[in-house]
Design an enzyme around this catalytic site. Structure first.
Site, mmCIF file in Angstrom:
data_model
loop_
_atom_site.group_PDB
_atom_site.id
_atom_site.type_symbol
_atom_site.label_atom_id
_atom_site.label_comp_id
_atom_site.label_asym_id
_atom_site.label_seq_id
_atom_site.Cartn_x
_atom_site.Cartn_y
_atom_site.Cartn_z
ATOM 1 N N ARG A 1 24.590 68.883 24.588
ATOM 2 C CA ARG A 1 25.966 68.576 25.026
ATOM 3 C C ARG A 1 26.226 69.038 26.469
ATOM 4 O O ARG A 1 27.334 69.459 26.812
ATOM 5 C CB ARG A 1 27.007 69.197 24.077
ATOM 6 N N SER B 1 34.041 66.948 16.548
ATOM 7 C CA SER B 1 33.642 68.349 16.365
ATOM 8 C C SER B 1 34.291 69.220 17.430
ATOM 9 O O SER B 1 34.183 68.928 18.624
ATOM 10 C CB SER B 1 32.126 68.485 16.473
ATOM 11 N N GLU C 1 33.056 72.429 22.096
ATOM 12 C CA GLU C 1 32.558 71.198 22.716
ATOM 13 C C GLU C 1 33.726 70.511 23.445
ATOM 14 O O GLU C 1 33.580 69.969 24.533
ATOM 15 C CB GLU C 1 32.021 70.286 21.603
HETATM 16 C C1 FAD Z 1 36.272 61.031 15.319
HETATM 17 C C2 FAD Z 1 35.379 61.526 16.432
HETATM 18 C C3 FAD Z 1 34.027 61.686 16.197
HETATM 19 C C4 FAD Z 1 33.181 62.142 17.221
HETATM 20 N N1 FAD Z 1 31.846 62.274 16.960
HETATM 21 C C5 FAD Z 1 31.012 62.678 17.939
HETATM 22 C C6 FAD Z 1 29.601 62.784 17.692
HETATM 23 O O1 FAD Z 1 29.095 62.496 16.613
HETATM 24 N N2 FAD Z 1 28.812 63.218 18.708
HETATM 25 C C7 FAD Z 1 29.328 63.531 19.944
HETATM 26 O O2 FAD Z 1 28.552 63.899 20.831
HETATM 27 N N3 FAD Z 1 30.657 63.439 20.195
HETATM 28 C C8 FAD Z 1 31.503 63.024 19.234
HETATM 29 N N4 FAD Z 1 32.850 62.932 19.486
HETATM 30 C C9 FAD Z 1 33.378 63.369 20.796
HETATM 31 C C10 FAD Z 1 33.484 62.239 21.827
HETATM 32 O O3 FAD Z 1 33.702 60.999 21.188
HETATM 33 C C11 FAD Z 1 32.246 62.128 22.708
HETATM 34 O O4 FAD Z 1 32.026 63.318 23.420
HETATM 35 C C12 FAD Z 1 32.423 60.960 23.691
HETATM 36 O O5 FAD Z 1 31.218 60.594 24.221
HETATM 37 C C13 FAD Z 1 33.383 61.257 24.812
HETATM 38 O O6 FAD Z 1 33.600 60.036 25.494
HETATM 39 P P1 FAD Z 1 35.018 59.702 26.112
HETATM 40 O O7 FAD Z 1 34.885 58.426 26.839
HETATM 41 O O8 FAD Z 1 36.067 59.774 25.078
HETATM 42 O O9 FAD Z 1 35.157 60.918 27.128
HETATM 43 P P2 FAD Z 1 36.476 61.745 27.463
HETATM 44 O O10 FAD Z 1 36.911 62.493 26.260
HETATM 45 O O11 FAD Z 1 37.470 60.862 28.115
HETATM 46 O O12 FAD Z 1 35.889 62.777 28.529
HETATM 47 C C14 FAD Z 1 34.984 63.784 28.141
HETATM 48 C C15 FAD Z 1 34.484 64.510 29.399
HETATM 49 O O13 FAD Z 1 33.685 63.613 30.172
HETATM 50 C C16 FAD Z 1 34.274 63.371 31.460
HETATM 51 N N5 FAD Z 1 34.137 61.932 31.714
HETATM 52 C C17 FAD Z 1 34.477 60.905 30.887
HETATM 53 N N6 FAD Z 1 34.159 59.721 31.438
HETATM 54 C C18 FAD Z 1 33.616 59.998 32.651
HETATM 55 C C19 FAD Z 1 33.090 59.195 33.716
HETATM 56 N N7 FAD Z 1 33.037 57.854 33.647
HETATM 57 N N8 FAD Z 1 32.631 59.835 34.821
HETATM 58 C C20 FAD Z 1 32.659 61.185 34.914
HETATM 59 N N9 FAD Z 1 33.138 61.998 33.952
HETATM 60 C C21 FAD Z 1 33.606 61.409 32.831
HETATM 61 C C22 FAD Z 1 35.731 63.826 31.350
HETATM 62 O O14 FAD Z 1 36.238 64.295 32.586
HETATM 63 C C23 FAD Z 1 35.627 64.953 30.318
HETATM 64 O O15 FAD Z 1 35.238 66.164 30.927
HETATM 65 C C24 FAD Z 1 33.719 62.459 18.490
HETATM 66 C C25 FAD Z 1 35.095 62.295 18.722
HETATM 67 C C26 FAD Z 1 35.915 61.816 17.713
HETATM 68 C C27 FAD Z 1 37.374 61.611 17.993
#
Ligand code: FAD
Length: 304
Positions: free
Chosen positions: A155, A205, A280
């Site tokens: 992560r 998580s 996380e």
């Molecule tokens: C129901 C549920 C289940 C989940 N299951 C998992 C799982 O199994 N495994 C897992 O790893 N995660 C899981 N997650 C967490 C999350 O979905 C992941 O970490 C996901 O990849 C985050 O993507 P996001 O676009 O929502 O990022 P965001 O939440 O919008 O951002 C996360 C971080 O990344 C940065 N960021 C986002 N996009 C960019 C970009 N284009 N450029 C630079 N920085 C950026 C943001 O500034 C922030 O610091 C889950 C979440 C939920 C709600």
């Protein structure tokens, strides 16, 4: 716009501006406009891993989402823009008979967010399949990073820098029968559906798994359950009765409610097991600081 209307946790006060660029050039224009301004700027994707403050965000949020979500494949190499939704990308690679993203199919974020966090499931991270990442920095320069330059860890990656926008990603996948890939993805989705809460807003998580704790006690959910906190609630935030590593918003939760729950879990597990679990999930302060949520929770307690 209130961030509670767009974030997965449905928590967060107003942001000054939320912009969603439709091209890399537009993203570069926004960055250029912000260069001499004092307001903070934050790049997000689907906001499925961030806790915004209920007081809001006093700056500009650049959302890399659906408007930047094209993909194309050349043999086993897939080039995708950072805003593409992970389940959509995973299924599209399955259609093409490509393997590597099976474990990601149930994750509700964007490719940019997943690569930045090196997210994944089944003890894998997307970094395994990344060949190259194209970013934009705050000066508008286009930077390319190879897989080894991204230094993907559990992560974590070197892309977690406030000055970088992940714009596009090249994935190196393997050929595999399309029906088999879809079948494995169906299993992944089914197994997640059975284990994870789907009815209340959450950010997945909350705590990271620690290998040494895992050997003795198990994953964070098990540790939280073992200290009797499954179902524990404070204000509108609750430790999910279905999966203890999920904190759900039962209605009207504030960022303080979530941080209080995180602090209570962390202290209780530490007292009982000796392991201090780290988050996380990222907390975003009104003035633009982004830190793992347990750090914000501790800071909140220290000041109170
Ligand atoms: C129901 C549920 C289940 C989940 N299951 C998992 C799982 O199994 N495994 C897992 O790893 N995660 C899981 N997650 C967490 C999350 O979905 C992941 O970490 C996901 O990849 C985050 O993507 P996001 O676009 O929502 O990022 P965001 O939440 O919008 O951002 C996360 C971080 O990344 C940065 N960021 C986002 N996009 C960019 C970009 N284009 N450029 C630079 N920085 C950026 C943001 O500034 C922030 O610091 C889950 C979440 C939920 C709600």
């Amino acid at each position: 716009m209130r961030l509670s209307e767009v974030s997965r946790w449905q928590i967060g006060g107003p942001a000054l501006v939320v912009v969603e660029p439709r091209s890399i050039a537009e993203a570069a224009d926004v960055v250029a406009l912000m260069r001499d301004r004092i307001e903070p700027m934050l790049v997000v994707g689907d906001m499925s891993n961030v806790l915004f403050d209920s007081d809001g965000f006093d700056g500009v949020i650049i959302r890399i989402g659906r408007s930047l979500s094209t993909m194309r494949a050349l043999g086993t190499m897939v080039h995708a823009e950072a805003g593409i939704a992970i389940p959509q990308l995973a299924r599209a690679t399955a259609d093409l008979g490509l393997s590597g993203l099976e474990h990601t199919v149930g994750i509700p974020g964007t490719l940019g967010g997943l690569v930045t966090m090196n997210g994944g499931s089944q003890r894998k991270g997307i970094g395994l399949s990344v060949a190259r990442v194209t970013c934009l920095d705050r000066s508008g320069n286009v930077l390319e990073f190879t897989q080894s330059e991204c230094q993907f860890g559990y992560r974590s990656s070197t892309l977690q820098r406030p000055d970088l926008i992940v714009a596009a990603v090249e994935l190196q996948l393997e050929p595999r029968d399309s029906i088999e890939v879809h079948a494995e993805m169906d299993e992944v989705v089914e197994s997640r559906r059975a284990r994870f809460p789907e009815d209340l807003p959450n950010c997945g998580s909350t705590f990271l798994s620690d290998p040494s704790m895992y050997e003795i006690i198990g994953a964070p959910g098990k540790a939280i359950e073992s200290v009797g906190l499954k179902g524990y609630s404070y204000g509108g935030a609750q430790v999910s009765p279905q999966h203890a590593n999920f904190v759900v918003n039962t209605g009207g939760a504030t960022s303080d409610d979530v941080l209080a729950v995180i602090h209570h879990i962390r202290e209780t597990v530490h007292r009982s097991t000796g392991f201090a679990m780290d988050c996380e999930v990222r907390y975003v302060s009104p003035d633009g600081d982004v830190v793992p949520a347990h750090i914000a929770a501790e800071e909140r307690r220290r000041v109170a």
